[in-house]
Design an enzyme around this catalytic site. Sequence first.
Site, short mmCIF file in Angstrom:
data_model
loop_
_atom_site.label_atom_id
_atom_site.label_comp_id
_atom_site.label_asym_id
_atom_site.label_seq_id
_atom_site.Cartn_x
_atom_site.Cartn_y
_atom_site.Cartn_z
N ASP A 1 -7.30 -5.31 0.87
CA ASP A 1 -7.88 -6.63 0.64
C ASP A 1 -8.50 -6.75 -0.75
OD1 ASP A 1 -7.07 -7.09 3.19
OD2 ASP A 1 -9.07 -7.00 4.08
N GLU B 1 -8.42 2.23 10.30
CA GLU B 1 -9.46 2.96 9.56
C GLU B 1 -10.76 3.07 10.35
OE1 GLU B 1 -7.03 0.30 6.77
OE2 GLU B 1 -8.38 -0.07 8.46
N ASP C 1 -1.27 -2.82 10.21
CA ASP C 1 -2.58 -3.05 9.61
C ASP C 1 -3.64 -2.22 10.34
OD1 ASP C 1 -4.42 -4.14 7.91
OD2 ASP C 1 -4.13 -6.21 8.55
#
Length: 779
Positions: A478, A415, A412
């Site tokens: 998400d 970014e 995960d």
Amino acid sequence: MKFTDGYWLNKPGVQFCRAVQVRDVQVEKGRVTVYAADLEVTDRGQTLNRPLLTVRFSSPRPDVLRVEAVHFAGTARKEPRFGVQDEHCELETEQTEDEIRITSGKLTAVLSRSRFRVRYFFDGRLLTATADRPLAYVTAPWGEFMLEQLGLDIGEKLYGLGERFTPFVKNGQTVDLWNADGGTSSDLAYKNVPFYLSNRGYGVFVNSTDRVSYEIASETVSCVQFSVPGQRLEYMVVGGENMKGALQNYTALTGRPALPPAWSFGLWLTTSFTTQYDEKTVNSFVDGMAERNIPLRVFHFDCFWMKEYEWCNFEWDPEVFSDVRGMLARLKRKGLNICVWINPYIAQKSALFEEGMRNGYFLKRPNGDVWQWDLWQAGMAIVDFTNPAACDWYCGKLQKLIDLGVDSFKTDFGERIPTDVLYFDGSDPAMMHNYYTQLYNRTVFGLLRKNFGENNAVLFARSATAGGQQYPVHWGGDCAAKYSSMAESLRGGLSLCLSGFGFWSHDISGFESTATPDLYKRWTAFGLLSTHSRLHGSGSYRVPWLFDSEAVDVLRFFTELKCRLMPYLYSMACATHETGLPCMRAMVLEFPDDRTCEVLDQQYMLGDSLLVAPVFREDGTAEYYLPKGKWTHLLSNEVVDGGTWLKGRYDYFSLPLFVRPNTILALGKNDQKPDYDYSDGLTLHLFELSGTEPVCTEIVNQDGSPLLRAEAERIGNQVTLRWKGKTTNLRVLLRNVPKVSDLSGATEETTNLGTLLTVDPSCSHLTFTLEKRSSSAAD
């Protein structure tokens, strides 16, 4: 990034130094170098006190031409580089008085000898050309840039640039490539890829990890403009016979996807994010799925497998999990693979923080301090993957988890990477922002491959950039529990799959909030007809019985269907690994000559033979388009004439799921797991044999090796089916064929779907004659 104010004026303070006149050309074995002045030079005095742009043409691979444009060559920025597969091809050059032709494979750049202009042809077909206001060095109050403008043909449409949730066709958009944790409902993207694909059958790859900015029929509506900060621009024109050919050439350049293991195509279930769970809770989910006969293949532990405030310490929370090794062993005995969540950040409370700080494993501020902030994890630092020792240290922590029984990692984040930092290897921090994810995922994927071998490593990654397709699988981030978010997720996935990525997933029923039972069931069908399928959420669990009893049945139905489709799906996955063409394909990729398909983003092809149109409405209505031909609904067996839009209402156990005409679709007999012997009990479904050309299918083993190849040919009403390879108890189902005659090599049985042929084990081919059918049935 716009530099002009309309067509005639520049923005205040902006100055262009464009390539206007070719002053010199140097032709060498592997490159052609052009020197271009920024004006029409008419006397010697004009050669003084003015810039001269250097433009170099070369070829890293056949059918690809690289253009490097430089203002000042002496800049000292250390740029991380994409891993381009550079073969340093020789160029064929042909010179006349007026132009120079530069050729690699079938791709040719035609350069004017006077005014700077380049036209690109593939096998004689014009692809694009530099615009009226081409290549330039630009100074602006906000920085220095290099830019290029390439023309767009009338009706030309561009796609790609990563997983973008904005409109599918990129024309009219300003797109800045800067990885961001922005969800799925904005113009921010987790996966930015500086490659666009044209419906004219070519692509353009800007080989820069920096913030590439695109104006796509927006600043100048007849052009696509791309710009990068600094003094240097490198881009590559990627040719092809069509869109597929260009995409194949691009993935050959930047890397083909690894082949994920077959088990990863099964159903994944997670703990969800902020929910409470322990081994008892996990077992209640796993056992609950088994009790309801829902095939579950992977269980994922999300963030809180570690103690709060300590992500990542890579230690199971001892207050919740007292016997980790035993727990994982018990789950594996239930037939599950195990995935755990990680990110590349180390919180200050983690026991690893002091160790990483002491050894210089974290990104640093310019003054030498460890870069830290409180967003996400309190006082967290970021692992510096340009430091080989930091990579080894990080992998060492993950290795202990693998030794406990973990099979995969959800990589995960990656970014929100700062630019006010120093890297171990001196890389420019702005250029590292997008590239950081490549190092992160490559490091983790490499460890998994080292432990489990080729074709057995799989991630579940969120962030990516060009080349990230080599480390599958990626999911869409998400999304929210609403139909609009379901649609935007699909739009982003199709965009990503036109950017070189082969495998893609999403959070079934949405990550944020909790779906209605209606949405949960509709998204379940979509999710199980994606390459990878995961039930995951934020603050609530995603087991189906918490929605309603019908959700249980729907999840079971589509999970079992996907297991039966695995001989087909895994062959498509192997083709993706070998060719770079995605498993989930936008309609325009599979039907480039059908103008209607150019804008379709609410349906897709799953492989080359299955059309999927998810239902996006509460009333169960689906509107979809079928290209020309007779399409057969996989579930209902209804035959529909294509070449038109259709509309229908579907219950929760169906959706528009059509098989392309002239198809052999291989289905397995096992509906309880995705990884099984595909040769045992295989059924070949034949759909609408055209008689115009033979049709074939190939089945592969779980290591990607060939298992079976079957080919059917129809001449008039006579059909011959041949196969070669391993098979046991092979059957053939002739969809919507009520009867055959002159059958040789099999026995015949009539079913509600058509004629079922049970093949003689000693045969390697069979023949039969199709009987005429009623006018209501397809030919």
